[in-house]
Design an enzyme around this catalytic site. Structure first.
Site, PDB file in Angstrom:
ATOM      1  N   LYS A  72      -5.210  -0.917   6.863  1.00  0.00           N
ATOM      2  CA  LYS A  72      -5.822   0.124   7.697  1.00  0.00           C
ATOM      3  C   LYS A  72      -7.138   0.699   7.192  1.00  0.00           C
ATOM      4  O   LYS A  72      -7.614   1.717   7.702  1.00  0.00           O
ATOM      5  CB  LYS A  72      -4.826   1.258   7.899  1.00  0.00           C
ATOM      6  CG  LYS A  72      -4.441   1.937   6.593  1.00  0.00           C
ATOM      7  CD  LYS A  72      -3.667   3.210   6.823  1.00  0.00           C
ATOM      8  CE  LYS A  72      -3.422   3.931   5.514  1.00  0.00           C
ATOM      9  NZ  LYS A  72      -2.672   5.160   5.639  1.00  0.00           N
TER      10      LYS A  72
ATOM     11  N   ARG B 287     -22.490   8.160   7.401  1.00  0.00           N
ATOM     12  CA  ARG B 287     -21.768   6.941   7.029  1.00  0.00           C
ATOM     13  C   ARG B 287     -21.919   5.941   8.175  1.00  0.00           C
ATOM     14  O   ARG B 287     -21.692   6.299   9.338  1.00  0.00           O
ATOM     15  CB  ARG B 287     -20.289   7.287   6.803  1.00  0.00           C
ATOM     16  CG  ARG B 287     -19.437   6.131   6.333  1.00  0.00           C
ATOM     17  CD  ARG B 287     -18.031   6.585   5.943  1.00  0.00           C
ATOM     18  NE  ARG B 287     -17.238   7.007   7.084  1.00  0.00           N
ATOM     19  CZ  ARG B 287     -15.956   7.376   7.028  1.00  0.00           C
ATOM     20  NH1 ARG B 287     -15.332   7.386   5.845  1.00  0.00           N
ATOM     21  NH2 ARG B 287     -15.300   7.749   8.092  1.00  0.00           N
TER      22      ARG B 287
ATOM     23  N   ASN C  17       0.844  -1.203   0.000  1.00  0.00           N
ATOM     24  CA  ASN C  17       0.000   0.000   0.000  1.00  0.00           C
ATOM     25  C   ASN C  17       0.878   1.252   0.000  1.00  0.00           C
ATOM     26  O   ASN C  17       0.532   2.271   0.584  1.00  0.00           O
ATOM     27  CB  ASN C  17      -0.926  -0.026   1.232  1.00  0.00           C
ATOM     28  CG  ASN C  17      -2.028   1.006   1.138  1.00  0.00           C
ATOM     29  OD1 ASN C  17      -2.437   1.400   0.038  1.00  0.00           O
ATOM     30  ND2 ASN C  17      -2.496   1.486   2.277  1.00  0.00           N
TER      31      ASN C  17
ATOM     32  N   TYR D 160     -11.014  -4.090  11.331  1.00  0.00           N
ATOM     33  CA  TYR D 160      -9.755  -3.336  11.475  1.00  0.00           C
ATOM     34  C   TYR D 160      -9.559  -2.953  12.945  1.00  0.00           C
ATOM     35  O   TYR D 160      -8.481  -3.176  13.529  1.00  0.00           O
ATOM     36  CB  TYR D 160      -9.790  -2.086  10.579  1.00  0.00           C
ATOM     37  CG  TYR D 160      -8.872  -0.986  11.035  1.00  0.00           C
ATOM     38  CD1 TYR D 160      -7.497  -1.053  10.816  1.00  0.00           C
ATOM     39  CD2 TYR D 160      -9.370   0.138  11.713  1.00  0.00           C
ATOM     40  CE1 TYR D 160      -6.651  -0.044  11.261  1.00  0.00           C
ATOM     41  CE2 TYR D 160      -8.537   1.143  12.162  1.00  0.00           C
ATOM     42  CZ  TYR D 160      -7.179   1.049  11.935  1.00  0.00           C
ATOM     43  OH  TYR D 160      -6.346   2.038  12.392  1.00  0.00           O
TER      44      TYR D 160
ATOM     45  N   TYR E 107      -3.316   6.475  17.867  1.00  0.00           N
ATOM     46  CA  TYR E 107      -3.454   7.682  17.045  1.00  0.00           C
ATOM     47  C   TYR E 107      -4.915   8.089  16.930  1.00  0.00           C
ATOM     48  O   TYR E 107      -5.783   7.238  16.754  1.00  0.00           O
ATOM     49  CB  TYR E 107      -2.983   7.467  15.607  1.00  0.00           C
ATOM     50  CG  TYR E 107      -1.688   6.725  15.405  1.00  0.00           C
ATOM     51  CD1 TYR E 107      -0.630   6.839  16.301  1.00  0.00           C
ATOM     52  CD2 TYR E 107      -1.526   5.933  14.276  1.00  0.00           C
ATOM     53  CE1 TYR E 107       0.555   6.159  16.070  1.00  0.00           C
ATOM     54  CE2 TYR E 107      -0.349   5.261  14.039  1.00  0.00           C
ATOM     55  CZ  TYR E 107       0.690   5.373  14.947  1.00  0.00           C
ATOM     56  OH  TYR E 107       1.855   4.703  14.707  1.00  0.00           O
TER      57      TYR E 107
ATOM     58  N   SER F 187      -4.566   2.663  17.570  1.00  0.00           N
ATOM     59  CA  SER F 187      -5.535   3.657  17.111  1.00  0.00           C
ATOM     60  C   SER F 187      -6.563   3.944  18.202  1.00  0.00           C
ATOM     61  O   SER F 187      -6.878   3.069  19.021  1.00  0.00           O
ATOM     62  CB  SER F 187      -6.247   3.089  15.876  1.00  0.00           C
ATOM     63  OG  SER F 187      -7.400   3.842  15.581  1.00  0.00           O
TER      64      SER F 187
ATOM     65  N   ASP G 228       7.765  -8.999   3.275  1.00  0.00           N
ATOM     66  CA  ASP G 228       6.507  -9.066   4.003  1.00  0.00           C
ATOM     67  C   ASP G 228       6.812  -9.536   5.423  1.00  0.00           C
ATOM     68  O   ASP G 228       7.488 -10.556   5.603  1.00  0.00           O
ATOM     69  CB  ASP G 228       5.601 -10.084   3.272  1.00  0.00           C
ATOM     70  CG  ASP G 228       4.174 -10.025   3.750  1.00  0.00           C
ATOM     71  OD1 ASP G 228       3.956 -10.031   4.982  1.00  0.00           O
ATOM     72  OD2 ASP G 228       3.279  -9.973   2.889  1.00  0.00           O
TER      73      ASP G 228
ATOM     74  N   LYS H 134      -6.666  -4.157  15.977  1.00  0.00           N
ATOM     75  CA  LYS H 134      -5.858  -3.275  16.843  1.00  0.00           C
ATOM     76  C   LYS H 134      -6.057  -3.674  18.309  1.00  0.00           C
ATOM     77  O   LYS H 134      -5.098  -3.716  19.083  1.00  0.00           O
ATOM     78  CB  LYS H 134      -6.241  -1.805  16.635  1.00  0.00           C
ATOM     79  CG  LYS H 134      -5.836  -1.242  15.286  1.00  0.00           C
ATOM     80  CD  LYS H 134      -4.322  -1.198  15.105  1.00  0.00           C
ATOM     81  CE  LYS H 134      -3.905  -0.721  13.726  1.00  0.00           C
ATOM     82  NZ  LYS H 134      -2.498  -0.991  13.405  1.00  0.00           N
TER      83      LYS H 134
ATOM     84  N   ASP I 267     -19.941   5.644  11.818  1.00  0.00           N
ATOM     85  CA  ASP I 267     -19.265   6.871  12.260  1.00  0.00           C
ATOM     86  C   ASP I 267     -19.695   7.266  13.668  1.00  0.00           C
ATOM     87  O   ASP I 267     -20.883   7.189  14.015  1.00  0.00           O
ATOM     88  CB  ASP I 267     -19.548   8.036  11.299  1.00  0.00           C
ATOM     89  CG  ASP I 267     -18.523   8.135  10.188  1.00  0.00           C
ATOM     90  OD1 ASP I 267     -17.445   7.519  10.325  1.00  0.00           O
ATOM     91  OD2 ASP I 267     -18.804   8.825   9.189  1.00  0.00           O
TER      92      ASP I 267
HETATM   93  C1  UD1 Z   1     -11.184   5.979  10.738  1.00  0.00           C
HETATM   94  C2  UD1 Z   1     -11.110   5.002  11.875  1.00  0.00           C
HETATM   95  C3  UD1 Z   1      -9.814   5.115  12.579  1.00  0.00           C
HETATM   96  C4  UD1 Z   1      -8.691   4.908  11.609  1.00  0.00           C
HETATM   97  C5  UD1 Z   1      -8.811   5.947  10.533  1.00  0.00           C
HETATM   98  C6  UD1 Z   1      -7.695   5.714   9.534  1.00  0.00           C
HETATM   99  C7  UD1 Z   1     -13.113   4.314  13.090  1.00  0.00           C
HETATM  100  C8  UD1 Z   1     -14.167   4.718  14.025  1.00  0.00           C
HETATM  101  N1  UD1 Z   1     -12.203   5.258  12.798  1.00  0.00           N
HETATM  102  O1  UD1 Z   1     -11.269   7.267  11.295  1.00  0.00           O
HETATM  103  O2  UD1 Z   1      -9.690   4.139  13.573  1.00  0.00           O
HETATM  104  O3  UD1 Z   1      -7.474   4.999  12.282  1.00  0.00           O
HETATM  105  O4  UD1 Z   1     -10.072   5.843   9.896  1.00  0.00           O
HETATM  106  O5  UD1 Z   1      -8.109   5.353   8.290  1.00  0.00           O
HETATM  107  O6  UD1 Z   1     -13.096   3.215  12.624  1.00  0.00           O
HETATM  108  N2  UD1 Z   1     -15.892  12.178   6.004  1.00  0.00           N
HETATM  109  C9  UD1 Z   1     -16.758  12.812   5.128  1.00  0.00           C
HETATM  110  N3  UD1 Z   1     -16.575  12.595   3.795  1.00  0.00           N
HETATM  111  C10 UD1 Z   1     -15.582  11.812   3.290  1.00  0.00           C
HETATM  112  C11 UD1 Z   1     -14.692  11.167   4.202  1.00  0.00           C
HETATM  113  C12 UD1 Z   1     -14.887  11.367   5.556  1.00  0.00           C
HETATM  114  O7  UD1 Z   1     -17.663  13.528   5.538  1.00  0.00           O
HETATM  115  O8  UD1 Z   1     -15.487  11.654   2.068  1.00  0.00           O
HETATM  116  C13 UD1 Z   1     -16.072  12.378   7.459  1.00  0.00           C
HETATM  117  C14 UD1 Z   1     -16.408  11.090   8.189  1.00  0.00           C
HETATM  118  O9  UD1 Z   1     -17.791  10.868   8.177  1.00  0.00           O
HETATM  119  C15 UD1 Z   1     -15.854  11.390   9.576  1.00  0.00           C
HETATM  120  C16 UD1 Z   1     -14.670  12.334   9.318  1.00  0.00           C
HETATM  121  O10 UD1 Z   1     -14.850  12.836   7.993  1.00  0.00           O
HETATM  122  O11 UD1 Z   1     -16.813  12.067  10.327  1.00  0.00           O
HETATM  123  C17 UD1 Z   1     -13.330  11.647   9.391  1.00  0.00           C
HETATM  124  O12 UD1 Z   1     -13.409  10.453   8.603  1.00  0.00           O
HETATM  125  P1  UD1 Z   1     -12.114   9.584   8.246  1.00  0.00           P
HETATM  126  O13 UD1 Z   1     -11.036  10.472   7.724  1.00  0.00           O
HETATM  127  O14 UD1 Z   1     -12.568   8.456   7.395  1.00  0.00           O
HETATM  128  O15 UD1 Z   1     -11.591   9.056   9.656  1.00  0.00           O
HETATM  129  P2  UD1 Z   1     -12.382   8.277  10.838  1.00  0.00           P
HETATM  130  O16 UD1 Z   1     -13.559   7.573  10.329  1.00  0.00           O
HETATM  131  O17 UD1 Z   1     -12.563   9.263  11.938  1.00  0.00           O
END
Ligand code: UD1
Length: 337
Positions: A85, A293, A35, A150, A178, A125, A58, A154, A296
């Protein structure tokens, strides 16, 4: 001092390698490039202005991993990033996640036991807390129910490390939990490049601004938060990378395993991040409000007192820095869509 960095060509790994070098360490990268791209190694070398030792292997390949330790008997610590991840992919392919993330961990643990390496830093995480009972979340918060495979890997990995530390007192393990890593190296030479459409917010914003994606969908604006969008603790990847150096330097564990939250200690909403990006870059991001989503969490951010008091670490960079650096990185990719 030599530090083995598994997943050292990845997003957080590559930034950590750079910070290790500036702190006087000699990182050795192990990565299977599943990745990440091979050219990241050259980019790291450009930043640190020296050659770096790296192995294309690996971590599940015990024999190959052992041979790296045999070749470098002076490795004093390991930072283990190598893992899958993506939350969404883990839901669709859970076996892949359990197999890769857990087999890599047990294999690296077997090697360090065999070669007498005591210091181990694990890339964990905030997802281990599940849906938080309260915010800010500190390290005493109970480990919640995993919301996806995932997250479960962890949690299990942390449990394996707690178990090993209970019976092997010579080990010294730091778990770094993190929150939401964002941004890129200020040089724009390394950053986050997910394969295909990104799951994460900031890469989706920068790719939309660059015209790679039609529009950003904000997943829900009807949460019980001040502006209705979710709140996260966004942490600049360079600050996060520095936390690993502090973890490697920290010897003084009361027991022999400690967990630390690594975040900014502040919550910012999704809308705030989009607004900050638009303000900083003066680019209007095409966007719409979509459905929530699945999975979330409405709001999560860290208490970072423990890392501050014990590791002497805290975040220094701002979300302005993070979006500017992420954008600089995105622009360097402009022709490589
Ligand atoms: C998720 C994981 C976290 C992981 C991280 C790394 C969970 C609860 N959280 O974090 O453990 O370390 O990913 O990949 O499993 N959003 C939008 N539009 C988008 C993308 C995201 O609105 O196109 C919003 C999401 O709804 C969220 C926020 O942005 O509210 C952050 O999302 P994201 O960056 O995917 O991270 P997490 O879901 O917080």
């Amino acid at each position: 001092m030599k530090i083995l960095v598994t997943g050292g060509a990845g997003f957080i790994g590559s930034h950590t390698v750079v910070e290790l070098v500036s702190a006087g360490y000699e990182p050795i990268i192990v990565d299977n490039f599943s990745n990440s791209e091979r050219k990241v190694i050259g980019k790291i070398e450009e930043i640190i202005e020296q050659k770096i030792t790296s192995y294309d292997l690996d971590c599940r390949n015990q024999k190959a991993l052992d041979s790296v330790f045999a070749e470098h008997p002076d490795i004093t610590g390991v930072i283990h990033f190598a893992a899958y991840k993506s939350v969404s992919e883990s839901v669709n392919k859970p076996e892949r996640y359990y197999e890769n993330n857990l087999a890599s961990l047990t294999s690296i643990c077997t090697s360090i036991e065999k070669y007498g390496v005591r210091k181990f830093v694990f890339s964990s995480s905030c997802t281990v807390y599940g849906i938080p009972e309260q915010v800010p979340v500190d390290e005493h918060h109970p480990i919640g129910e995993a919301t996806n495979p995932y997250a479960h890997t962890k949690q299990i990995s942390e449990q394996v490390l707690y178990g090993l530390c209970k019976y092997n007192k010579a080990l010294n393990v730091v778990l770094l939990r993190y929150f939401n890593p964002i941004g890129a190296h200020p040089s724009g030479l390394i950053g986050e490049l997910p394969e295909g459409p990104p799951d994460n917010l900031v890469p989706f914003i920068t790719q939309t601004a660059a015209g790679w994606r039609d529009k950003l969908v904000i997943f829900g604006n009807d949460y019980e938060t001040p502006d209705g969008t979710c709140i996260r603790d966004f942490i600049h990847v360079q600050d996060l990378a520095r936390a690993h150096v502090k973890a490697i330097q920290w010897e003084d564990t009361a027991g022999n395993i400690e967990a630390f939250n690594i975040g900014s200690g502040r919550g910012h909403s999704v809308k705030e991040i989009v607004d900050t990006f638009e303000k900083q870059t003066r680019i209007n991001v095409a966007k719409e409000i979509g459905q929530r989503r699945a999975g979330d969490i409405p709001a999560i951010f860290a208490s970072v007192e423990k890392a501050k008091n014990i590791l002497n670490w805290e975040a220094k960079m701002t979300i302005d820095d993070a979006v500017n650096h992420a954008w600089k990185w995105q622009q360097s990719l402009e022709n490589k869509k």
